[in-house]
Design a protein around this motif. Sequence first.
Motif, short mmCIF file in Angstrom:
data_model
loop_
_atom_site.label_atom_id
_atom_site.label_comp_id
_atom_site.label_asym_id
_atom_site.label_seq_id
_atom_site.Cartn_x
_atom_site.Cartn_y
_atom_site.Cartn_z
N TRP A 172 71.51 12.24 37.53
CA TRP A 172 70.73 12.18 36.29
C TRP A 172 70.66 13.56 35.62
N ASP A 175 67.86 16.35 35.84
CA ASP A 175 66.54 16.08 35.27
C ASP A 175 65.58 15.81 36.44
N ILE A 177 62.42 15.05 36.62
CA ILE A 177 61.54 13.88 36.49
C ILE A 177 62.32 12.60 36.71
N LYS A 178 63.42 12.44 36.01
CA LYS A 178 64.23 11.24 36.13
C LYS A 178 64.75 11.06 37.56
N THR A 179 65.22 12.15 38.16
CA THR A 179 65.75 12.06 39.53
C THR A 179 64.68 11.60 40.51
N TYR A 180 63.50 12.20 40.43
CA TYR A 180 62.40 11.81 41.31
C TYR A 180 62.05 10.34 41.12
N ASN A 181 61.96 9.89 39.87
CA ASN A 181 61.61 8.50 39.62
C ASN A 181 62.67 7.54 40.15
N GLU A 182 63.94 7.94 40.08
CA GLU A 182 65.01 7.10 40.63
C GLU A 182 64.93 7.05 42.15
N SER A 204 54.65 8.75 35.42
CA SER A 204 54.41 8.92 33.99
C SER A 204 53.61 10.19 33.71
N ASN A 207 55.86 12.91 32.77
CA ASN A 207 56.32 12.76 31.39
C ASN A 207 55.25 13.19 30.40
N TRP A 250 67.45 22.77 33.38
CA TRP A 250 66.44 21.77 33.03
C TRP A 250 65.06 22.40 32.93
#
Length: 393
Positions: A172, A175, A177-182, A204, A207, A250
Amino acid sequence: MIKTFFRTSGKLLLAGVLSIGVLSGCGSSSETASASPSAVSETASSSSSEEGYVTITDHADRVVTVKANPESVVITGILPLPSVLSVYLDSAETIKAMEPASINAAKNGILSEIFPEILNADTDIMNGDDLNVEAVAALNPDVVFYNANNKTEGERLVNAGITAVGVSPTKWNYDCIKTYNEWIALLNQIYPDRAAGNENLVDSYSNEIYDRIQETVSTIPEDQKQKVLFLYQYDENTMVTSGSSFFGQWWCDAVGAQNAAEAVSADNKNGAITMEQVYEWNPDVIIITNFTKTQPDDLYNNAIGDDDWSTVRAVQDHRVYKMPLGTYRTYTPGVDTPMTLEWLAQAVYPELFQDIDIKADVKEYYSKLYGIDLTDEQVQKMYNPNSAAGTMN
């Protein structure tokens, strides 16, 4: 060779190689396993559950059948993941083995204080930089989480009859945030009994903080943005930074800063730089990660080899900072990302973010999202990490 927090093809990569070698390993790499809970097919969608197992698509685009809610886990190649899984499960009891670098971060951060059982995990699964698959098999784990970019390691695990799930740190675009959420989304499929109670872990909150910081820094003219240099690793033998294809980029973008070394990845695959380049960039701020023992005082006192930092603006202005060490080294995706965003924004633009109360916010964050009550001493330790955390073995 300079160690980083991912391994691929059995060797520890130089930081900047992630932009080419690791990213190219994120495509489809379907494999056929010979043992049943790790059996792989060519097609899959979302997770499904049958007789105590779930079938998921991992980050290597492999379809894997895994025991639901595994009780015995080994983690290799994704060094931040033990901390993420511990907080996710509110326990480290099921983590039977991990790499020495993960244990070292746990010992020197707050993770071992929150979950002391993590120190019971076996670290003898490595032969130097290579995974000892026989040692992993002897632990009889329900699942092994490995670096999805390391196809060779995945094949070795599967061929040994071990259930292996690939987790990606790079898919990702660095990123955090995106990586952690995935990562959390993948864990939610594998741990259905925990998923319903872990809605907050799909963060969230990160974010919200990111958007708030972006709104504040969006009006800064390009020629007034602070120039930040990340020292990912630094000792008398080498200096490694973050170019455009690593997490430092990032972080700079997230707080409205200019990455002093943004151009490095284009012509330098390992991220190594020289003092001459530092002099040319003359950064306003220097951020030192916890993948190195070096502290700000080492730059202020010219304590590393023959390097002279005295003419560098960040050193002259005493704007050299060591990144926090919370549940893991905060340069990577992980539990501490939103609080690190606040910390970095305040470090880079203190006049714009003077109202941030880091101590109060981190206590509230851990309590509200994770049910963990941090002490004043733990917060102090988090934001003043010692050098020992920089030892990667």
